[in-house]
Design a protein around this motif. Structure first.
Motif, PDB file in Angstrom:
ATOM      1  N   VAL B 229      56.577  12.625  15.574  1.00 28.55           N
ATOM      2  CA  VAL B 229      58.026  12.510  15.935  1.00 28.55           C
ATOM      3  C   VAL B 229      58.962  11.611  14.980  1.00 28.55           C
ATOM      4  N   GLU B 230      58.671   9.767  15.292  1.00 25.17           N
ATOM      5  CA  GLU B 230      59.165   9.097  15.511  1.00 25.17           C
ATOM      6  C   GLU B 230      58.338   7.966  14.334  1.00 25.17           C
ATOM      7  N   GLN B 231      58.650   7.445  13.739  1.00 23.35           N
ATOM      8  CA  GLN B 231      57.259   5.892  13.431  1.00 23.35           C
ATOM      9  C   GLN B 231      58.527   4.803  12.199  1.00 23.35           C
ATOM     10  N   GLY B 232      57.755   3.847  12.308  1.00 21.27           N
ATOM     11  CA  GLY B 232      58.710   3.135  12.021  1.00 21.27           C
ATOM     12  C   GLY B 232      58.112   1.438  12.105  1.00 21.27           C
ATOM     13  N   ARG B 233      59.034   0.615  11.934  1.00 23.70           N
ATOM     14  CA  ARG B 233      58.574  -1.148  12.763  1.00 23.70           C
ATOM     15  C   ARG B 233      58.536  -1.273  13.837  1.00 23.70           C
ATOM     16  N   ALA B 234      58.003  -1.166  14.707  1.00 23.74           N
ATOM     17  CA  ALA B 234      58.241  -1.588  15.409  1.00 23.74           C
ATOM     18  C   ALA B 234      58.841  -1.923  16.278  1.00 23.74           C
ATOM     19  N   THR B 235      59.760  -2.898  15.948  1.00 21.75           N
ATOM     20  CA  THR B 235      60.973  -3.277  16.954  1.00 21.75           C
ATOM     21  C   THR B 235      61.896  -2.504  17.003  1.00 21.75           C
ATOM     22  N   ASP B 236      61.712  -1.375  15.390  1.00 19.99           N
ATOM     23  CA  ASP B 236      62.354  -0.764  15.140  1.00 19.99           C
ATOM     24  C   ASP B 236      62.508   0.659  16.933  1.00 19.99           C
ATOM     25  N   VAL B 237      60.821   1.717  16.351  1.00 16.97           N
ATOM     26  CA  VAL B 237      60.369   2.424  17.062  1.00 16.97           C
ATOM     27  C   VAL B 237      60.190   2.068  18.710  1.00 16.97           C
ATOM     28  N   LEU B 238      60.274   0.763  19.415  1.00 19.67           N
ATOM     29  CA  LEU B 238      59.690   0.694  20.405  1.00 19.67           C
ATOM     30  C   LEU B 238      61.289  -0.233  21.328  1.00 19.67           C
ATOM     31  N   GLY B 239      62.152  -0.822  20.155  1.00 18.40           N
ATOM     32  CA  GLY B 239      63.057  -1.505  20.998  1.00 18.40           C
ATOM     33  C   GLY B 239      64.681  -0.231  20.588  1.00 18.40           C
ATOM     34  N   ALA B 240      64.067   0.172  19.420  1.00 20.14           N
ATOM     35  CA  ALA B 240      65.716   0.995  19.381  1.00 20.14           C
ATOM     36  C   ALA B 240      64.961   2.485  18.597  1.00 20.14           C
ATOM     37  N   PRO B 241      64.864   2.964  19.838  1.00 17.02           N
ATOM     38  CA  PRO B 241      64.124   4.770  18.962  1.00 17.02           C
ATOM     39  C   PRO B 241      65.139   5.171  18.966  1.00 17.02           C
ATOM     40  N   ARG B 242      65.419   6.343  17.858  1.00 12.10           N
ATOM     41  CA  ARG B 242      66.282   7.658  17.621  1.00 12.10           C
ATOM     42  C   ARG B 242      65.819   8.511  18.342  1.00 12.10           C
ATOM     43  N   GLU B 243      64.412   8.852  18.164  1.00 11.52           N
ATOM     44  CA  GLU B 243      64.500  10.413  18.443  1.00 11.52           C
ATOM     45  C   GLU B 243      64.610  10.501  20.070  1.00 11.52           C
ATOM     46  N   GLU B 244      65.165  11.340  20.919  1.00  5.86           N
ATOM     47  CA  GLU B 244      65.131  12.092  22.275  1.00  5.86           C
ATOM     48  C   GLU B 244      63.825  11.625  22.796  1.00  5.86           C
ATOM     49  N   ARG B 245      63.290  11.958  22.183  1.00  8.14           N
ATOM     50  CA  ARG B 245      61.316  12.240  22.738  1.00  8.14           C
ATOM     51  C   ARG B 245      60.708  10.424  23.185  1.00  8.14           C
ATOM     52  N   THR B 246      60.842  10.084  21.814  1.00 12.18           N
ATOM     53  CA  THR B 246      60.765   8.465  22.367  1.00 12.18           C
ATOM     54  C   THR B 246      61.599   8.256  23.392  1.00 12.18           C
ATOM     55  N   LYS B 247      62.638   8.225  23.461  1.00  8.10           N
ATOM     56  CA  LYS B 247      63.019   7.335  24.267  1.00  8.10           C
ATOM     57  C   LYS B 247      62.465   7.669  25.313  1.00  8.10           C
ATOM     58  N   ALA B 248      62.799   9.077  25.876  1.00 10.39           N
ATOM     59  CA  ALA B 248      61.981   9.321  27.162  1.00 10.39           C
ATOM     60  C   ALA B 248      60.659   9.239  27.765  1.00 10.39           C
ATOM     61  N   PHE B 249      60.070   9.256  26.400  1.00 11.94           N
ATOM     62  CA  PHE B 249      58.703   8.149  26.847  1.00 11.94           C
ATOM     63  C   PHE B 249      57.909   7.026  26.602  1.00 11.94           C
ATOM     64  N   LEU B 250      58.817   6.478  25.837  1.00  8.77           N
ATOM     65  CA  LEU B 250      59.263   4.968  26.097  1.00  8.77           C
ATOM     66  C   LEU B 250      59.472   4.455  27.869  1.00  8.77           C
ATOM     67  N   SER B 251      61.171   5.430  28.557  1.00 13.10           N
ATOM     68  CA  SER B 251      61.469   4.369  29.586  1.00 13.10           C
ATOM     69  C   SER B 251      60.502   4.921  30.710  1.00 13.10           C
ATOM     70  N   ALA B 252      59.811   6.511  30.128  1.00 15.34           N
ATOM     71  CA  ALA B 252      58.233   6.414  31.266  1.00 15.34           C
ATOM     72  C   ALA B 252      56.809   5.562  31.261  1.00 15.34           C
ATOM     73  N   VAL B 253      56.966   4.774  30.278  1.00 13.26           N
ATOM     74  CA  VAL B 253      55.816   3.973  30.314  1.00 13.26           C
ATOM     75  C   VAL B 253      55.684   2.637  30.740  1.00 13.26           C
ATOM     76  N   ILE B 254      57.375   2.027  29.690  1.00 10.56           N
ATOM     77  CA  ILE B 254      57.896   0.330  30.817  1.00 10.56           C
ATOM     78  C   ILE B 254      58.577   1.138  31.835  1.00 10.56           C
TER      79      ILE B 254
END
Lengths: 285, 254
Positions: B229-254
């Motif tokens: 779905v999304e890839q990039g530097r850790a700070t970008d993907v984990l810190g400022a995700p662009r995709e909605e699905r990434t955002k949803a996953f990260l907020s569910a995990v953290i």
């Protein structure tokens, strides 16, 4: 913050008090009953028509001792053949190759599906089907000369045992976690090496108790070879009582030797089990 | 320009009806540490298993060190490689499993020496010296003669890492290496992995340890439903995700 409250009263200190022995009345009564029953059986035998002097005289007779040696030789050799066949057939059965799989299943079906005594008689009478056997152009011989009681018993017992042992081995291999196959593959092992180095040693731990069972069964199954004139202990005992009519006495002699052999095998199995339990039974930290 | 160590092109894989990978393409560069994150069933473990050929791809291809894995192209058709050739290809990758999968009937040291002596046919004393050095590297010199059952989960996983390294792989694959561990044991395994990353090893790590990903990964790849779905530097993907699905996953995990 509140101070911790003092412990409540009414719960006496039990430390230092021992738990009393239970009387176990039922154990005493049942033990006494069993002793009575055993005494009655012993009395019946003592007064029955058994000449115990014959039992003690033939217990260590040369023919009987030769018989028990022949029994053991046959049991060990036939079991060895059975285990080799069993491992090979189990590996074939678990192979992805449908031809090997079918052959293995067919072997198990055939030799488990017919009585052992029938198989022994078939091997012994092979000469009726094939008067001469051999490899065309290389070697041939009369089947009656080749198929001695010894060879017929070995083939009959060993091949039959292989059919049962293959299932024991297969169960053992299936009991090993799939992750062990994957870990072996991940360090570059091919299937047979993984089986030999990783899977079979772990399967052995599981299969030794049932194999011990099978071996004890084999010691006694050798008595069936008496029908094809293999001179094992029962066959020799029979030959003696055909001459002197002391049937029960000689059957007791044979029974004594079977019991003795089986009693020795049980601790041997324990030793083997300990050998293959490496890494399992050691206490955790 | 350097070539990627791993090149994955349009790889798909199904288990019955379930599509585990849907035409995934990805490059892994030499020396790169890549963390694959995503919910269970997203295909990240399957991708790893395809690279190590514990799973066989249905379509597409994976090249490792320039060599096509598992099959050979000949006059327009693909022919499966023999088991021996696949074994040889597997030696280029080391795999660390979620459940450790140490050999329980062998000591820590024997687990490590098994592959080099039995598969690579190398001399026992030379392999032993290297294995002891590997045990020292993962902090387990004192446990060489212990059986896996006598070791804690964290210690077992460190032995498993040493076992994989003993084959001198070009690429290390980690399949949720800390997921089966008690929380207090996770740190010791991650520390070994960090040290390994620092030494320049190319690594693909399937993990739920986002802290580790943030700290160590050169690239984070987020997968969902068999696709990247999304890839990039850790700070970008984990810190400022662009995709909605990434955002949803990260907020569910953290």
């Amino acid at each position: 913050m509140k101070p911790v409250p003092a412990l409540a009263d009414g719960f006496p200190d039990l430390s230092g008090m021992r738990i009393a022995r239970e009387p176990h009345w039922f154990r005493w009564i049942s033990a006494a009953l069993i002793v009575l029953v055993l005494a009655a059986i012993a009395r019946a035998f003592a007064h029955g028509q058994i000449e115990w002097t014959y039992v003690s005289r033939f217990l260590t007779a040369k023919v009987i001792l030769e018989g028990i040696v022949n029994t053991m030789v046959m049991a060990v050799l036939a079991m060895a053949l059975g285990i080799v066949l069993g491992i090979v057939v189990a590996i074939m059965r678990l192979s992805p190759n449908p031809v090997l799989k079918t052959v293995a299943a067919g072997y198990t079906w055939l030799f488990r599906g017919t009585p052992l005594i029938l198989q022994l008689l078939l091997w012994f009478n092979l000469a009726l089907v094939f008067p001469t056997i051999g490899v065309p152009g290389l070697w041939s011989a009369r089947a009656v000369d080749v198929m001695t009681p010894f060879l017929a018993a070995l083939l009959g017992l060993g091949i039959n045992q292989g059919a049962y042992t293959s299932e024991v081995m297969r169960a053992g291999m299936l009991s090993v976690d799939i992750g062990q196959y994957e870990a072996a593959q991940a360090i570059g092992m091919h299937r047979l090496r993984a089986l030999h180095r990783i899977i079979l040693p772990q399967a052995m731990r599981v299969v030794i108790p049932p194999l011990g069972n099978e071996f004890i069964g084999m010691v006694k199954a050798t008595s069936l070879a008496s029908v094809i004139q293999y001179p094992e202990v029962l066959h020799n005992a029979e030959n003696i009582y055909y001459a002197n009519s002391r049937v029960i006495e000689l059957l007791i002699v044979a029974g004594f030797w079977y019991l003795l052999v089986v009693s020795i095998l049980t601790p041997l199995q324990m030793l083997l089990e300990r050998r293959f339990a490496r890494g399992i039974l050691r206490p955790a930290r | 320009m350097t070539k990627p160590l791993v090149a994955i092109r349009s790889v798909s894989k199904s288990f019955g009806e379930f599509q585990a990978l849907k035409s995934v393409s990805l490059d892994v560069w030499p020396g790169e540490v890549m963390c694959l994150i995503g919910a269970s069933g997203s295909g990240k473990t399957t991708l790893l298993r395809c690279i190590n050929q514990l799973a066989v791809v249905d379509g597409g291809g994976i090249w490792l060190d320039g060599e096509l894995l598992g099959v050979r192209e000949q006059s327009g058709r693909l022919h499966r490689l023999s088991e021996r050739e696949i074994g040889r290809q597997r030696l280029k990758t080391g795999m660390v499993f979620q459940r450790f999968n140490l050999f329980p009937h062998k000591t820590a040291l024997e687990n490590i020496t098994e592959g080099p002596t039995q598969v690579q046919g190398r001399k026992a004393d030379e392999v032993r010296t290297e294995a002891l050095e590997l045990l020292r590297r993962v902090g387990l010199s004192a446990k060489a003669d212990w059986y896996p059952a006598q070791l804690s989960g964290g210690q077992q996983q460190r032995v498993a890492i040493a076992r994989a390294l003993a084959m001198k792989p070009m690429l290390m694959l980690f399949d949720e290496p800390t997921s089966a561990l008690d929380p207090e044991l996770v740190g010791e395994v991650l520390a070994v992995m960090k040290e390994l990353a620092k030494s320049g090893m190319t690594m693909m790590v399937v993990t739920h340890e986002l802290g580790f990903a943030r700290e160590v990964a050169d690239r984070v790849v987020y997968m969902d439903q068999g696709a990247i779905v999304e890839q990039g530097r850790a700070t970008d993907v984990l810190g400022a995700p662009r995709e909605e699905r990434t955002k949803a996953f990260l907020s569910a995990v953290i």
